[in-house]
Enzyme design. Sequence first.
Site, mmCIF file in Angstrom:
data_model
loop_
_atom_site.group_PDB
_atom_site.id
_atom_site.type_symbol
_atom_site.label_atom_id
_atom_site.label_comp_id
_atom_site.label_asym_id
_atom_site.label_seq_id
_atom_site.Cartn_x
_atom_site.Cartn_y
_atom_site.Cartn_z
ATOM 1 N N ASP A 167 0.861 -1.186 0.000
ATOM 2 C CA ASP A 167 0.000 0.000 0.000
ATOM 3 C C ASP A 167 0.894 1.230 0.000
ATOM 4 O O ASP A 167 1.491 1.571 1.018
ATOM 5 C CB ASP A 167 -0.895 0.025 1.255
ATOM 6 C CG ASP A 167 -1.981 -1.037 1.217
ATOM 7 O OD1 ASP A 167 -1.779 -2.056 0.520
ATOM 8 O OD2 ASP A 167 -3.012 -0.875 1.884
ATOM 9 N N LYS A 221 -6.860 3.267 -3.288
ATOM 10 C CA LYS A 221 -7.297 3.250 -1.895
ATOM 11 C C LYS A 221 -7.512 4.683 -1.443
ATOM 12 O O LYS A 221 -6.750 5.572 -1.808
ATOM 13 C CB LYS A 221 -6.212 2.546 -1.079
ATOM 14 C CG LYS A 221 -6.363 2.577 0.413
ATOM 15 C CD LYS A 221 -5.307 1.695 1.088
ATOM 16 C CE LYS A 221 -5.216 1.963 2.569
ATOM 17 N NZ LYS A 221 -4.158 1.187 3.243
ATOM 18 N N LYS A 276 -10.298 0.271 -2.515
ATOM 19 C CA LYS A 276 -10.241 0.010 -1.070
ATOM 20 C C LYS A 276 -10.503 1.294 -0.293
ATOM 21 O O LYS A 276 -9.631 2.143 -0.173
ATOM 22 C CB LYS A 276 -8.874 -0.556 -0.697
ATOM 23 C CG LYS A 276 -8.663 -0.720 0.805
ATOM 24 C CD LYS A 276 -7.316 -1.337 1.134
ATOM 25 C CE LYS A 276 -7.047 -1.291 2.629
ATOM 26 N NZ LYS A 276 -5.698 -1.791 2.992
#
Lengths: 301, 313
Positions: free
Chosen positions: B150, B213, B249
């Site tokens: 991430d 995300k 996400k």
Amino acid sequence: MVWRPTLPRDARESVERLAVRKTYKLFIGGAFPRSESGRSYAVTSSKGEFLANASKASRKDARDAVVAARKAFGGWSGATAYNRGQVIYRIAEMLEGRRAQFAAELVAADGVSAKKAGELVDAAVDRLVWYAGWSDKISAIRGSANPVAGPYFNLSSTEPTGVVAVVAPPMGPLLGLVSVVVPVIVTGNTCVVVASGRAPLPSVTLAEVLATSDLPGGVVNILTGDAAELAPWLAGHMDVNGIDLTGAAPELAVACEQLAAENLKRVIRPPDGEIDWLADPGTGRMTAFLETKTVWHPIGV
Amino acid sequence: MSTTTSIDVASSNATLRAFLHGLPGVDRVGADGRAAMLGTRSIKTTAKRQAIDLAISMVDLTTLEGADTPGKVRAMCAKAVHPDPANPDVPKVAAVCVYPDLVAEAVPAVRGSGVKVASVATAFPSGRSSLEVKVTDTALAVAAGADEVDMVIDRGAFLAGDYLKVYEEIVAIKAACGPAHLKVILETGELSTYDNVRRASWLAMLAGGDFIKTSTGKVQPAATLPVTLVMLEAVRDFLAATGRKVGVKPAGGIRTTKDAIKMLVLVNETVGDGWLHPDWFRLGASSVLNDLLMQRQKQDTGRYSGPDYFTLD
């Protein structure tokens, strides 16, 4: 020329000011929300006249109230007993200031005389002051230094049970309510109260008193509505640690006590007959929702 | 959307700028309104049960604190594999998400369970470091066994209009990831407009991100419904334009079952059920898992549950 609506002269003279009516809402986490369900029910006086619409709480309001009570528990149980006593004394001060309003509501709800209603409000104020005094004394009578056969001090002290559900008595909409709620919170518990379904309006006004008296939001949460609908959800709730069934009808009380067994809630059963709320209450309602913590402290090592 | 390839638009800052600023603007009021409207959908009984299990299987169970210890990570991994130890039919979560230095602790703890290990990287959460540091950070996480990385974008460069720098950084991190999946954190709370969210989404997808995300979880507001809606629309349009499917996400601020189910409704109504799978949609959260488990237990036993019956983290 601009046209304006006008009333005939005689009609204008007869127009009276419309009274602003109060919306009676729930009291959850220090705020006054309407019921999540959007329901309400008509509340009538003892003579059957319409008084107001009160919110009819649903099980989800009860769930939200338990969450609010749990959230408030850490701060309230962690406050010093002295501080809790001061806050409860402050509630008494606020209630005293609204004496006339409560007396009028009791006259409407119960049909008692104005004199009797005034006495009941005075008794509720006195009850608050009386319990406020107990806040830093209860552990002195319930805690102890225990003699044990060994090289130890053994000290017991009181701890609040946690979140307590209270089914308030249908009779005694102010004095009865104060008499069941205050003993629960004075020791550091937080509570969710199902107010008298018959006469809920004084409980909502009491919530206004609580909201303006330094009591942290969520310590007392008040739901109006049908006790038979709400109490079983609270009795079965795994995050509720005790339940006071004083105001529950016999069959409801039995069902609730069975539900309460699942996580071993502490239970106060309903009384056999009428309770005289003006009588000396004793310490039983405080000690019912207290735990005992015992600490073993070695000596001579 | 045109059929322009990413190579064309990313040839210079000017072409990237022309492309990103050529994207249609987001109707803020409309997006807020649509997200709010979808948030009122009532999901009950068996549908709710399915939604709860699906949401559990989509959770990226996250701990990103300075105070994380190896023991806390191991405990979290145990919870990821068996969210409710007393109830084996609760699905496992999608992944655990930790800092790079704790990946080595998490990998053996979830081995063989199918739970993935995700690591934040690239000077998380601010992203304020040189490219060398960010690439090394990523490479170390992957070498330690992370299945997913991430990364955070350089919001400073993005807001200054230096899109090429952001693009090239994502490309470099993607290369450093190797086989690991790359999730690109836009930190929407710092992008200030929905137009910027749409542009950053496209930029991340053009640069090769496998997931976009919303947030690091360190900045408020985090994963709001309208922001997630804008990003879902971006992946839908990106699939139509390029044929490549990208996951989404939302992370941060999702605390209750109701929040999680609102997200699932949003996914279904915006991009369809092709995204209703842990491979394509994740919920970055930690506290929501306990609420999902409590709601699940409420459905099983008929009584409201409490936090005393589940682990703290």
